[in-house]
Motif scaffolding. Sequence first.
Motif, mmCIF file in Angstrom:
data_model
loop_
_atom_site.group_PDB
_atom_site.id
_atom_site.type_symbol
_atom_site.label_atom_id
_atom_site.label_comp_id
_atom_site.label_asym_id
_atom_site.label_seq_id
_atom_site.Cartn_x
_atom_site.Cartn_y
_atom_site.Cartn_z
ATOM 1 N N UNK A 155 16.597 41.569 -91.536
ATOM 2 C CA UNK A 155 16.811 40.205 -91.047
ATOM 3 C C UNK A 155 18.108 40.205 -90.266
ATOM 4 N N UNK A 156 18.048 39.689 -89.041
ATOM 5 C CA UNK A 156 19.254 39.565 -88.217
ATOM 6 C C UNK A 156 19.411 38.105 -87.850
ATOM 7 N N UNK A 157 20.597 37.604 -88.001
ATOM 8 C CA UNK A 157 20.919 36.235 -87.631
ATOM 9 C C UNK A 157 21.736 36.278 -86.348
ATOM 10 N N UNK A 158 21.153 35.733 -85.278
ATOM 11 C CA UNK A 158 21.843 35.728 -83.993
ATOM 12 C C UNK A 158 22.912 34.636 -83.968
ATOM 13 N N UNK A 159 23.769 34.712 -82.979
ATOM 14 C CA UNK A 159 24.862 33.744 -82.878
ATOM 15 C C UNK A 159 24.367 32.325 -82.594
ATOM 16 N N UNK A 160 23.165 32.194 -82.023
ATOM 17 C CA UNK A 160 22.620 30.864 -81.761
ATOM 18 C C UNK A 160 21.824 30.312 -82.946
ATOM 19 N N UNK A 161 21.761 31.061 -84.046
ATOM 20 C CA UNK A 161 21.065 30.607 -85.240
ATOM 21 C C UNK A 161 19.645 31.113 -85.366
ATOM 22 N N UNK A 162 19.158 31.824 -84.381
ATOM 23 C CA UNK A 162 17.811 32.388 -84.416
ATOM 24 C C UNK A 162 17.773 33.548 -85.400
ATOM 25 N N UNK A 163 16.725 33.595 -86.211
ATOM 26 C CA UNK A 163 16.538 34.714 -87.146
ATOM 27 C C UNK A 163 15.539 35.689 -86.539
ATOM 28 N N UNK A 164 15.923 36.957 -86.481
ATOM 29 C CA UNK A 164 14.999 38.007 -86.057
ATOM 30 C C UNK A 164 14.649 38.810 -87.302
ATOM 31 N N UNK A 165 13.378 38.820 -87.633
ATOM 32 C CA UNK A 165 12.913 39.399 -88.888
ATOM 33 C C UNK A 165 11.968 40.552 -88.584
ATOM 34 N N UNK A 166 12.137 41.653 -89.292
ATOM 35 C CA UNK A 166 11.236 42.786 -89.179
ATOM 36 C C UNK A 166 10.593 43.010 -90.537
ATOM 37 N N UNK A 167 9.259 42.987 -90.540
ATOM 38 C CA UNK A 167 8.485 43.272 -91.747
ATOM 39 C C UNK A 167 7.788 44.606 -91.545
ATOM 40 N N UNK A 168 7.512 45.287 -92.645
ATOM 41 C CA UNK A 168 6.793 46.556 -92.549
ATOM 42 C C UNK A 168 5.807 46.673 -93.704
ATOM 43 N N UNK A 169 4.772 47.492 -93.495
ATOM 44 C CA UNK A 169 3.845 47.849 -94.567
ATOM 45 C C UNK A 169 3.309 49.238 -94.292
ATOM 46 N N UNK A 170 2.960 49.911 -95.363
ATOM 47 C CA UNK A 170 2.482 51.282 -95.254
ATOM 48 C C UNK A 170 1.091 51.299 -94.638
ATOM 49 N N UNK A 171 0.865 52.318 -93.830
ATOM 50 C CA UNK A 171 -0.463 52.567 -93.286
ATOM 51 C C UNK A 171 -1.154 53.525 -94.259
ATOM 52 N N UNK A 172 -2.216 53.070 -94.850
ATOM 53 C CA UNK A 172 -2.936 53.888 -95.823
ATOM 54 C C UNK A 172 -4.016 54.694 -95.111
ATOM 55 N N UNK A 173 -3.940 55.975 -95.246
ATOM 56 C CA UNK A 173 -4.938 56.870 -94.673
ATOM 57 C C UNK A 173 -5.888 57.294 -95.786
ATOM 58 N N UNK A 174 -7.154 57.135 -95.559
ATOM 59 C CA UNK A 174 -8.159 57.490 -96.549
ATOM 60 C C UNK A 174 -8.766 58.819 -96.150
ATOM 61 N N UNK A 175 -8.737 59.752 -97.074
ATOM 62 C CA UNK A 175 -9.332 61.065 -96.805
ATOM 63 C C UNK A 175 -10.814 61.032 -97.143
ATOM 64 N N UNK A 176 -11.623 61.670 -96.355
ATOM 65 C CA UNK A 176 -13.054 61.724 -96.685
ATOM 66 C C UNK A 176 -13.277 62.531 -97.958
ATOM 67 N N UNK A 177 -14.206 62.091 -98.775
ATOM 68 C CA UNK A 177 -14.466 62.785 -100.042
ATOM 69 C C UNK A 177 -15.619 63.766 -99.945
ATOM 70 N N UNK A 178 -16.270 63.782 -98.835
ATOM 71 C CA UNK A 178 -17.414 64.692 -98.680
ATOM 72 C C UNK A 178 -17.039 65.838 -97.802
#
Length: 70
Positions: free
Chosen positions: A47-70
Amino acid sequence: MTSKRPAPAVPEYEFWHLRLPSTTSRGAARRLLTDRAEYGHWELARVRLDSDGTRRITLRRKILRVRPTI
């Protein structure tokens, strides 16, 4: 005799960048981020708070890779 182990997988993430105007209250921003975390499996990266009061937010989530079972 040496055995080669595969290197541990480094988690890959996808990122989502948000900009909230300065008129957004803290409570509204908190509710928005809580909903994204609970239902979208996002986590707060920065989270970054700019001098003008704007919030810049970065969210992340894991990329799940599924392996084939066959």
